[in-house]
Design a protein around this motif. Structure first.
Motif, mmCIF file in Angstrom:
data_model
loop_
_atom_site.group_PDB
_atom_site.id
_atom_site.type_symbol
_atom_site.label_atom_id
_atom_site.label_comp_id
_atom_site.label_asym_id
_atom_site.label_seq_id
_atom_site.Cartn_x
_atom_site.Cartn_y
_atom_site.Cartn_z
ATOM 1 N N LYS A 154 0.808 -1.225 0.000
ATOM 2 C CA LYS A 154 0.000 0.000 0.000
ATOM 3 C C LYS A 154 0.839 1.272 0.000
ATOM 4 O O LYS A 154 0.304 2.378 -0.054
ATOM 5 C CB LYS A 154 -0.931 0.002 1.213
ATOM 6 N N SER A 155 2.159 1.140 0.058
ATOM 7 C CA SER A 155 3.039 2.308 0.137
ATOM 8 C C SER A 155 3.448 2.800 -1.257
ATOM 9 O O SER A 155 3.321 2.088 -2.255
ATOM 10 C CB SER A 155 4.290 1.968 0.959
ATOM 11 N N GLU A 156 3.916 4.049 -1.280
ATOM 12 C CA GLU A 156 4.519 4.571 -2.510
ATOM 13 C C GLU A 156 5.881 3.911 -2.641
ATOM 14 O O GLU A 156 6.540 3.700 -1.643
ATOM 15 C CB GLU A 156 4.691 6.094 -2.426
ATOM 16 N N PRO A 157 6.345 3.542 -3.746
ATOM 17 C CA PRO A 157 5.780 3.671 -5.079
ATOM 18 C C PRO A 157 5.076 2.403 -5.572
ATOM 19 O O PRO A 157 4.880 2.246 -6.774
ATOM 20 C CB PRO A 157 7.023 3.957 -5.915
ATOM 21 N N TYR A 158 4.691 1.504 -4.679
ATOM 22 C CA TYR A 158 4.206 0.177 -5.083
ATOM 23 C C TYR A 158 2.701 0.050 -5.183
ATOM 24 O O TYR A 158 2.198 -0.897 -5.787
ATOM 25 C CB TYR A 158 4.762 -0.892 -4.131
ATOM 26 N N LYS A 159 1.947 0.978 -4.621
ATOM 27 C CA LYS A 159 0.503 0.817 -4.505
ATOM 28 C C LYS A 159 -0.222 0.720 -5.846
ATOM 29 O O LYS A 159 -1.265 0.087 -5.928
ATOM 30 C CB LYS A 159 -0.093 1.926 -3.643
ATOM 31 N N ASP A 160 0.320 1.299 -6.893
ATOM 32 C CA ASP A 160 -0.350 1.262 -8.194
ATOM 33 C C ASP A 160 0.272 0.267 -9.175
ATOM 34 O O ASP A 160 -0.176 0.176 -10.316
ATOM 35 C CB ASP A 160 -0.352 2.671 -8.806
ATOM 36 N N LEU A 161 1.281 -0.453 -8.741
ATOM 37 C CA LEU A 161 1.935 -1.451 -9.603
ATOM 38 C C LEU A 161 1.288 -2.823 -9.432
ATOM 39 O O LEU A 161 0.720 -3.116 -8.374
ATOM 40 C CB LEU A 161 3.420 -1.558 -9.244
ATOM 41 N N PRO A 162 1.411 -3.687 -10.428
ATOM 42 C CA PRO A 162 0.982 -5.074 -10.229
ATOM 43 C C PRO A 162 1.777 -5.684 -9.068
ATOM 44 O O PRO A 162 2.935 -5.329 -8.842
ATOM 45 C CB PRO A 162 1.347 -5.761 -11.553
ATOM 46 N N ALA A 163 1.133 -6.585 -8.328
ATOM 47 C CA ALA A 163 1.776 -7.190 -7.148
ATOM 48 C C ALA A 163 1.456 -8.669 -7.087
ATOM 49 O O ALA A 163 0.303 -9.075 -7.257
ATOM 50 C CB ALA A 163 1.298 -6.498 -5.880
ATOM 51 N N PHE A 164 2.491 -9.466 -6.816
ATOM 52 C CA PHE A 164 2.352 -10.920 -6.803
ATOM 53 C C PHE A 164 2.836 -11.498 -5.476
ATOM 54 O O PHE A 164 3.867 -11.083 -4.965
ATOM 55 C CB PHE A 164 3.184 -11.524 -7.950
ATOM 56 N N LEU A 165 2.091 -12.455 -4.961
ATOM 57 C CA LEU A 165 2.552 -13.240 -3.809
ATOM 58 C C LEU A 165 3.262 -14.467 -4.355
ATOM 59 O O LEU A 165 2.787 -15.099 -5.304
ATOM 60 C CB LEU A 165 1.365 -13.695 -2.947
ATOM 61 N N PHE A 166 4.409 -14.799 -3.755
ATOM 62 C CA PHE A 166 5.210 -15.954 -4.174
ATOM 63 C C PHE A 166 5.392 -16.862 -2.971
ATOM 64 O O PHE A 166 5.764 -16.407 -1.893
ATOM 65 C CB PHE A 166 6.580 -15.472 -4.669
ATOM 66 N N GLY A 167 5.144 -18.155 -3.156
ATOM 67 C CA GLY A 167 5.352 -19.113 -2.077
ATOM 68 C C GLY A 167 6.109 -20.335 -2.553
ATOM 69 O O GLY A 167 5.798 -20.900 -3.592
ATOM 70 N N GLU A 168 7.113 -20.721 -1.763
ATOM 71 C CA GLU A 168 7.918 -21.892 -2.078
ATOM 72 C C GLU A 168 7.648 -22.976 -1.039
ATOM 73 O O GLU A 168 7.680 -22.700 0.168
ATOM 74 C CB GLU A 168 9.400 -21.501 -2.058
ATOM 75 N N SER A 169 7.362 -24.185 -1.488
ATOM 76 C CA SER A 169 7.135 -25.324 -0.603
ATOM 77 C C SER A 169 6.016 -25.006 0.399
ATOM 78 O O SER A 169 4.926 -24.612 -0.008
ATOM 79 C CB SER A 169 8.444 -25.723 0.080
ATOM 80 N N MET A 170 6.267 -25.134 1.702
ATOM 81 C CA MET A 170 5.238 -24.826 2.686
ATOM 82 C C MET A 170 4.840 -23.351 2.609
ATOM 83 O O MET A 170 3.727 -22.974 2.972
ATOM 84 C CB MET A 170 5.702 -25.159 4.103
ATOM 85 N N GLY A 171 5.724 -22.518 2.106
ATOM 86 C CA GLY A 171 5.383 -21.128 1.864
ATOM 87 C C GLY A 171 4.265 -20.991 0.841
ATOM 88 O O GLY A 171 3.579 -19.971 0.807
ATOM 89 N N GLY A 172 4.055 -22.014 0.019
ATOM 90 C CA GLY A 172 2.923 -22.019 -0.912
ATOM 91 C C GLY A 172 1.606 -22.048 -0.158
ATOM 92 O O GLY A 172 0.678 -21.290 -0.476
ATOM 93 N N ALA A 173 1.511 -22.907 0.846
ATOM 94 C CA ALA A 173 0.297 -22.963 1.667
ATOM 95 C C ALA A 173 0.111 -21.656 2.425
ATOM 96 O O ALA A 173 -1.004 -21.117 2.513
ATOM 97 C CB ALA A 173 0.369 -24.139 2.639
ATOM 98 N N THR A 174 1.194 -21.105 2.955
ATOM 99 C CA THR A 174 1.135 -19.833 3.683
ATOM 100 C C THR A 174 0.698 -18.710 2.745
ATOM 101 O O THR A 174 -0.128 -17.871 3.110
ATOM 102 C CB THR A 174 2.513 -19.508 4.301
ATOM 103 N N THR A 175 1.229 -18.715 1.528
ATOM 104 C CA THR A 175 0.857 -17.719 0.530
ATOM 105 C C THR A 175 -0.626 -17.813 0.189
ATOM 106 O O THR A 175 -1.310 -16.794 0.067
ATOM 107 C CB THR A 175 1.734 -17.889 -0.733
#
Length: 185
Positions: free
Chosen positions: A125-146
């Motif tokens: 939600k901060s500048e300069p990222y709030k208007d850019l596309p945003a992706f969540l990335f999860g690896e292994s168990m981080g996939g479930a967390t993501t």
């Protein structure tokens, strides 16, 4: 044969050798920052990897797997995304790496996900990222967390999800044994 002290003296402090850390990141085309972020569930260790000489086209919020952290093996993925023009943010899960919590104890996965999500949405939600596309990335168990983070988010928060060998279902033979509490009659 070398003694233990001699072997330690020959081993560089970093996997890339004796180059100062900032110089290493610059040689990879990124700027790395490290910090701690306070959440309602404890303090988590965070890192960012920003492209050195490129305009940021999107942001990626990365979650590692069980027993891991945002150390060098995971950083190589972060660095690659940054060299492709993405602003990358990663956090050690609660109980992992340099974050608060009992080592490798997960307990309530909804709470684990909410803790990292607190940091990720703050940056999202901060500048300069709030208007850019945003992706969540999860690896292994981080996939479930993501996936849990995605379900805990407002519908328009994320542009997409990226998974690397995600663990969505834990096979029975991999589940930790349950602790039986026996009460005296």
């Amino acid at each position: 044969m070398a003694t233990e002290g001699e072997v330690k003296a020959e081993t560089p402090a970093n996997f890339w050798g004796d180059m100062p850390e900032d110089e290493y990141y610059a040689s990879e085309g990124v700027v790395n920052t490290k910090s701690y972020f306070d959440t309602p569930n404890g303090k988590i260790f965070t890192q960012s990897f920003l492209p050195l000489d490129q305009t940021v086209k999107a942001s990626v919020y990365m979650t590692h797997g069980y027993g891991s952290d945002t150390g060098w093996l995971f950083q190589k993925i972060c660095i690659n995304f940054a060299t492709w023009g993405y602003a990358v943010f990663a956090a050690d899960l609660l109980g992992h790496g340099r974050s608060d919590g009992i080592r490798c104890y997960l307990g309530d996965m909804e709470k684990i996900a909410a803790t990292s999500l607190h940091f990720f949405t703050h940056v999202r939600k901060s500048e300069p990222y709030k208007d850019l596309p945003a992706f969540l990335f999860g690896e292994s168990m981080g996939g479930a967390t993501t996936m849990l983070m995605y379900f805990q988010s407002e519908p328009t928060t994320w542009t997409g999800l990226i998974f690397s060998a995600p663990l969505f279902v834990m096979p029975e033979n991999m589940k930790p044994s349950k602790v039986d509490i026996v009460k005296d009659p």
